[in-house]
Design an enzyme around this catalytic site. Structure first.
Site, PDB file in Angstrom:
ATOM      1  N   GLU A   3      27.432  34.220  -1.067  1.00  0.00           N
ATOM      2  CA  GLU A   3      26.651  35.281  -0.279  1.00  0.00           C
ATOM      3  C   GLU A   3      25.876  35.944  -1.056  1.00  0.00           C
ATOM      4  O   GLU A   3      25.082  36.951  -0.625  1.00  0.00           O
ATOM      5  CB  GLU A   3      27.778  35.971   0.516  1.00  0.00           C
ATOM      6  CG  GLU A   3      28.262  35.163   1.630  1.00  0.00           C
ATOM      7  CD  GLU A   3      29.426  35.684   2.460  1.00  0.00           C
ATOM      8  OE1 GLU A   3      29.885  36.702   1.868  1.00  0.00           O
ATOM      9  OE2 GLU A   3      29.695  35.242   3.631  1.00  0.00           O
ATOM     10  N   GLU A  60      45.886  22.085  -8.436  1.00  0.00           N
ATOM     11  CA  GLU A  60      46.179  23.528  -8.739  1.00  0.00           C
ATOM     12  C   GLU A  60      47.404  23.679  -9.728  1.00  0.00           C
ATOM     13  O   GLU A  60      47.546  24.570 -10.515  1.00  0.00           O
ATOM     14  CB  GLU A  60      46.782  24.164  -7.520  1.00  0.00           C
ATOM     15  CG  GLU A  60      48.172  23.995  -7.077  1.00  0.00           C
ATOM     16  CD  GLU A  60      48.438  24.817  -5.882  1.00  0.00           C
ATOM     17  OE1 GLU A  60      49.465  25.281  -5.800  1.00  0.00           O
ATOM     18  OE2 GLU A  60      47.645  25.072  -4.852  1.00  0.00           O
TER      19      GLU A  60
END
Length: 271
Positions: free
Chosen positions: A81, A112
């Protein structure tokens, strides 16, 4: 390391499936109201971090986020953004998720758990001592994130973390830990809820304050936003009408010539 894993403690509520819909929603909302206060308590740590990021940005540095699952997606969301909102290059704030871009939409098994991969991923961007790395992990125990923080710190890069378990391995590993204690989740262990909400709030605070401090906001306006659709052109035009006291049509023409509110304002003021 001996620490209390708050994110795994039992919910304050039970027999959720027996609650009617409104009661479920009211109880989720009751828990959500605790998040903003938990974030308020860590503002001193956020302040310290933002000031350090500003110093590095002013000498050409960048901001990196690493995370897995929800935490990784929130970092990518925040980074994505920055260009349209503040007109910054895409490489100025970079979000990286364990498992690569496919993990944005679909879980990648065991990604992960690889403690070495984050540093490999970061080196694809030629990370340097002028940059800042923030590791995001509600649990504070994600190997991918901890491994990346350890390697970055060993290479002289400023590190920080956003976690929901104070005293966790991640909090211990980072130079500037931001540990937000939101308490147990409504659904036990579901850190996409309060923990994720707290992470989103902190990421908004970090990136927005950073952009203000490096001059990407004037007054209270996004004067460097990308004019990528009609809505944003209209918004920018209205900013110019207000700032320069000129007609809408003139403001729109000026904006389209110069490409941003900031540049259009400067051009108008030097006439």
């Amino acid at each position: 390391m001996n620490y209390k894993k708050i994110t795994e403690t039992a919910s304050n509520y039970d027999n959720l499936e027996q609650m009617d819909t409104q009661l479920v929603l009211e109880n989720i909302n009751r828990e959500d109201q605790k998040v903003a206060e938990a974030v308020r308590l860590v503002i001193p740590s956020i302040t310290k971090l933002v000031d350090e990021i500003v110093l590095r940005f002013n000498r050409g540095g960048r901001l990196f986020y690493i995370g897995a699952g929800t935490s990784g997606r929130l970092g990518i969301l925040d980074a994505s953004e920055i260009p349209p909102t503040f007109g910054m290059p895409h490489e100025s704030v970079v979000g990286i998720i364990a498992g690569g871009d496919i993990a944005i939409r679909k879980a990648v098994e065991n990604a992960e758990d690889n403690a070495e991969q984050a540093w490999i991923d970061l080196n694809e961007y030629n990370i340097t001592k002028d940059d800042v790395l923030i590791g995001i992990a509600a649990s504070g125990s994600t190997p991918y994130v901890i491994g990346g923080i350890y390697e970055a710190r060993a290479n002289g890069i400023l590190t920080a973390c956003i976690t929901n378990n104070p005293g966790s391995p991640l909090a211990q590993a980072a130079d500037i830990p931001i540990a937000i204690n939101v308490g147990p989740e409504f659904v036990t262990g579901s850190t996409r809820m309060k923990s994720g909400t707290s992470q989103k709030l902190v990421l908004n605070m970090i990136s927005t304050t950073l952009m203000i401090k490096i001059g990407r906001v004037r007054g209270n306006k996004m004067v460097n936003m990308q004019l990528s659709n009609d809505k944003l052109v209209d918004r920018g035009t209205r900013y110019l009408v207000e700032a320069l006291a000129i007609p809408y049509n003139e403001a729109e023409k000026l904006l389209k010539i110069h490409g941003s509110v900031h540049k259009a304002t400067e051009a108008h003021n030097v006439k």
